[in-house]
Scaffold this active site. Structure first.
Site, mmCIF file in Angstrom:
data_model
loop_
_atom_site.group_PDB
_atom_site.id
_atom_site.type_symbol
_atom_site.label_atom_id
_atom_site.label_comp_id
_atom_site.label_asym_id
_atom_site.label_seq_id
_atom_site.Cartn_x
_atom_site.Cartn_y
_atom_site.Cartn_z
ATOM 1 C CG LEU A 89 -1.864 -1.590 1.601
ATOM 2 C CD1 LEU A 89 -2.745 -0.894 2.765
ATOM 3 C CD2 LEU A 89 -2.667 -1.433 0.129
ATOM 4 N N GLY A 95 9.971 2.166 6.062
ATOM 5 C CA GLY A 95 9.766 1.293 5.516
ATOM 6 C C GLY A 95 8.269 0.881 4.896
ATOM 7 C CE LYS A 96 9.715 -2.482 0.949
ATOM 8 N NZ LYS A 96 9.798 -4.078 0.319
ATOM 9 C CE LYS A 115 1.818 2.940 9.648
ATOM 10 N NZ LYS A 115 1.779 3.701 8.942
ATOM 11 C CG ASP A 210 0.715 16.799 8.880
ATOM 12 O OD1 ASP A 210 0.796 17.815 8.134
ATOM 13 O OD2 ASP A 210 1.140 16.405 8.204
#
Length: 550
Positions: A89, A95-96, A115, A210
């Protein structure tokens, strides 16, 4: 995407009381018993409580069986081996993010977002380490139907894992990219749910800081879920101010840029910028570089297209007030000021809270594994959890002691599955800090406050040496960085504007602005990507739908 910054300004928050974090979890299970009824107290003869068998024979008493499966129910402790990788995703320097399927336990077969963070990258900076642990604490403590939910957290020698709910509706940014802009009734739906989510954070003493389309995800029913709490500031009460320079430039409030201290009202400025973005095709203040964008935020005139309704124009103008005291939502009533604005006069807030309003867009999802609303640049990648070059001890000097977490909802599911009679509350307290996290936080109690809201982190930013493109929705996105175009570092927050704010009155116009650019900064430098500016038109002229460029 746009730059995201975080600077701790000396002389302000550095003087705050040090925060203590409770990362150690007891491995014991506490069983509470009712007080025994004693007789003959007056004459000093206190009879002993009846034997345990008497309790078991009493039909009014509940039997509690103490056994290994009750105290330590199977599949509570999970690891990477309990999840099957399905799709990528997102990807970033830390990382991923994967779409995964649980392959064990009572939630076997369910789809989640996983995650995966590299410890070696995080521990290079002591502040990143503290922020990562604090971010995980925020995800545990803040529970709301409008907040992305954390189900599990665990670690190996080289990696940290966060298991989050999979939100198949994708990012609001992707929908804006496809549509160009939203009609007012569509924007009103999303804005109302965002207001409620920010209200919840503010009630917990948290400033979000944010808010932008990339940090808003949609679930399978089209409802809003906020994600990415890396820039949050906790323990803010009333009109208390903080002085951290952080955020995404196009959505940052002037008081953050001016370094004069800011409070919860910065989120309402960002809401105004987001509303403008939804209704016009781009943020209200953009330019060809960062410095000029900041200059416009501080001194530029707000240009509103004529096709907006009077109510929409009025709300945007009141949210984008540079003088905080005059900004809608800046008072002690916070979100109530915004909810009572004429733009929301037809909104039933009870239905909003209950998530019973019909979403204008319901994702066309074929099945639970559908990733069609996520960026194909990621989903076409082969999902591989790469091996680590560096491993850390899980004991001793492990900087992430106490990272493991299991959500109470998961424990409840397991309890219903027949894992003994131990109270779920006891299991939750033994496996995590869920019990403490749900307790009311007392103002001025630093220990309680640190348990509830441990700090802010850049867990959801991409790290150094990251590769483009970046994922946004699940947080491996724009990094809080001090890198400018060409690699020159920013030593101090923007400070060239020393005069007072210009007039807050907006200028209504039907003249569209030319497309302007937003900078995207990575750890290796920065690139510039063009996004459309606000598009104006007369009421009788068809409204062009600009194409967003990521």
């Amino acid at each position: 995407m746009a730059d995201v910054f975080e600077f701790e300004l000396e002389g302000h928050e550095s003087q705050a009381s040090p925060q203590r974090h409770a990362y150690h979890y007891d491995n014991c299970t506490e069983i509470m018993e009712d007080d025994h009824m004693y007789s003959n107290v007056a004459d000093g003869q206190i009879s002993a409580p009846p034997p345990s068998s008497s309790y078991m024979e009493d039909p009014m008493m509940e039997s509690i069986q103490l056994c290994a499966s009750a105290i330590n129910p199977p599949n509570v402790r999970v690891g990477p081996e309990d999840f099957q990788l399905l799709k990528v995703l997102g990807k970033g320097g830390y990382g991923k993010v994967f779409q995964v399927r649980k392959t064990t336990g009572s939630d076997n077969g369910q789809i989640f977002a996983m995650k995966v963070l590299q410890k070696a990258t995080i521990v290079r900076n002591q502040k990143d380490t503290a922020h990562t642990k604090a971010e995980r604490n925020i995800l545990e403590a803040v529970k709301s139907p409008f907040i992305c939910d954390l189900l599990y957290a665990f670690q190996t020698g080289g990696k940290l894992y966060l298991i989050l709910e999979y939100l198949s509706g994708g990012e609001l940014f992707m929908h804006l990219e496809r549509e160009g802009m939203f009609m007012e009734n569509v924007a009103k739906f999303y804005l109302s749910e965002i207001v409620v989510s920010l209200e919840h954070l503010h009630q917990q003493g948290i400033i979000y800081r944010d808010l932008k389309p990339e940090n808003i995800l949609l679930d399978a029913y089209g409802h809003v879920k906020l994600t990415d709490f890396g820039l949050c500031k906790e323990e803010i009460e009333g009109d208390q101010k903080t002085h951290t320079f952080c955020g995404t430039i196009e959505y940052m409030a002037p008081e953050i840029l001016m370094r004069c201290g800011h409070g919860k009202a910065v989120d309402w400025w960002s809401l105004g910028a987001l509303m403008f973005d939804m209704l016009t095709g781009g943020p209200p203040f953009t330019a060809e570089n960062r410095r000029k964008t900041i200059d416009k935020i501080l001194k530029g005139r707000l240009t509103l297209p004529a096709y907006l309704s009077n109510e929409a124009r009025d709300l945007i103008k009141k949210l984008l007030k540079r003088h905080v005291d005059t900004r809608l939502g800046a008072g002690l009533s916070d979100a109530e000021e915004i909810k009572s604005h004429a733009f929301f006069k037809t909104t039933d807030w009870n239905l909003v809270y209950a998530r019973q309003l019909e979403a204008p867009f319901k994702p066309n999802i074929e099945n639970d594994e559908d990733t069609s609303l996520f960026d194909a640049r990621f989903t076409k990648m082969t999902p591989v959890d790469s091996p680590c070059e560096t491993n850390f001890s899980l004991n001793g000097d492990n900087p992430f002691v106490g990272f493991t977490y299991v959500a109470p909802s998961v424990l409840e599911m397991m309890n219903k599955g027949g894992h003994g009679g131990i109270s779920v509350a006891h299991l939750a307290s033994s496996m995590s800090r869920a019990g403490a996290a749900k307790s009311p936080r007392k103002p001025g109690d630093p220990e309680t406050a640190s348990i509830l809201h441990g700090g802010h982190s850049n867990l959801f930013g991409h790290g150094p040496n990251s590769e483009a493109p970046q994922a946004f929705g699940y947080g491996i996105g724009s990094q809080m960085t001090t890198t400018t175009a060409g690699g020159a570092g920013i030593q101090q927050p923007y400070q060239s504007f020393s005069g007072g704010y210009p007039e807050d009155d907006a200028m209504d116009t039907s003249t569209p602005r030319a497309s302007e650019s937003r900078e995207t900064t990575t750890g290796n430098g920065s690139t510039t990507t063009t996004r459309p500016s606000n598009v104006g038109s007369s009421a009788s002229t068809p409204i062009p739908l600009p194409k967003r460029v990521m």
